[in-house]
Every structure is written in C-alpha cells, then in structure tokens.
Design a protein around this motif. Structure first.
Motif, PDB file in Angstrom:
ATOM      1  N   MET A  62       0.833  -1.167   0.000  1.00 46.41           N
ATOM      2  CA  MET A  62       0.000   0.000   0.000  1.00 46.41           C
ATOM      3  C   MET A  62       0.889   1.246   0.000  1.00 46.41           C
ATOM      4  O   MET A  62       1.911   1.294   0.671  1.00 46.41           O
ATOM      5  N   LEU A  63       0.460   2.254  -0.762  1.00 47.93           N
ATOM      6  CA  LEU A  63       1.238   3.485  -0.858  1.00 47.93           C
ATOM      7  C   LEU A  63       0.959   4.383   0.349  1.00 47.93           C
ATOM      8  O   LEU A  63      -0.172   4.504   0.791  1.00 47.93           O
ATOM      9  N   THR A  64       1.993   4.997   0.818  1.00 42.83           N
ATOM     10  CA  THR A  64       1.819   5.926   1.931  1.00 42.83           C
ATOM     11  C   THR A  64       1.775   7.351   1.384  1.00 42.83           C
ATOM     12  O   THR A  64       2.485   7.680   0.429  1.00 42.83           O
ATOM     13  N   LYS A  65       0.924   8.161   1.973  1.00 38.33           N
ATOM     14  CA  LYS A  65       0.810   9.550   1.549  1.00 38.33           C
ATOM     15  C   LYS A  65       1.774  10.407   2.357  1.00 38.33           C
ATOM     16  O   LYS A  65       1.900  10.245   3.566  1.00 38.33           O
TER      17      LYS A  65
END
Length: 86
Positions: A1-4
């Motif tokens: 999952m991409l982190t903001k």
C-alpha cells in the motif's frame, strides 16, 4: 500500500500565494471596470469625481480622447457651467 506524504511547505506557500495574487488582480480589475462604467454612464458621478478626485477623472478623459476622440470633457464642463454647478 502506498503511503501519503504531505506537500513540502514551500509548495503550499507558492500555491496559496498564487491564488491570493490571482484573487487580488481579479478584484482590482472588477473594481476598476466598475468605476469606469460608472464614469462612462453617470454625469453626476463625473461631477463628484471632478470635485473630489480630479486625477481619476483626468485619466478617464484622456483615455476617451486618445481612443475614441470623444469630447466628453468639454461637454461636461459646458453642462455643469450652464447648471451653475462649477
């Protein structure tokens, strides 16, 4: 999952500064157009500007004389002197 990750502070500053500058320019254009429209359509407002802010009226007259060759200045002074306002 991409982190903001949040935007850097300088990018936020530039973005809000550009929005503020655009808003200020749009507001300035709207106000200047409103004053020009009022000067162009209302002789009583031109008399008020003649008595209180003559430099604005002088710019209006010069613009009209250069662009359209209008003689609004002479006509206004003639009408005002006939009415006894100046």
């Amino acid at each position: 999952m991409l982190t903001k990750t949040p935007k850097p502070a300088y990018k936020r500053f530039i973005g809000t500064s550009l929005k503020a500058i655009f808003f200020a320019e749009a507001l300035g254009f709207a106000v200047s157009y409103g004053v020009y429209y009022k000067l162009n359509t209302d002789r009583a407002f031109r008399l008020y500007m003649y008595q209180n802010h003559s430099w604005v009226l002088e710019g209006y007259y010069q613009l009209g004389e250069r662009i359209g060759g209008h003689k609004t200045r002479d006509l206004d002074k003639q009408v005002w002197s006939n009415e006894g306002k100046i």
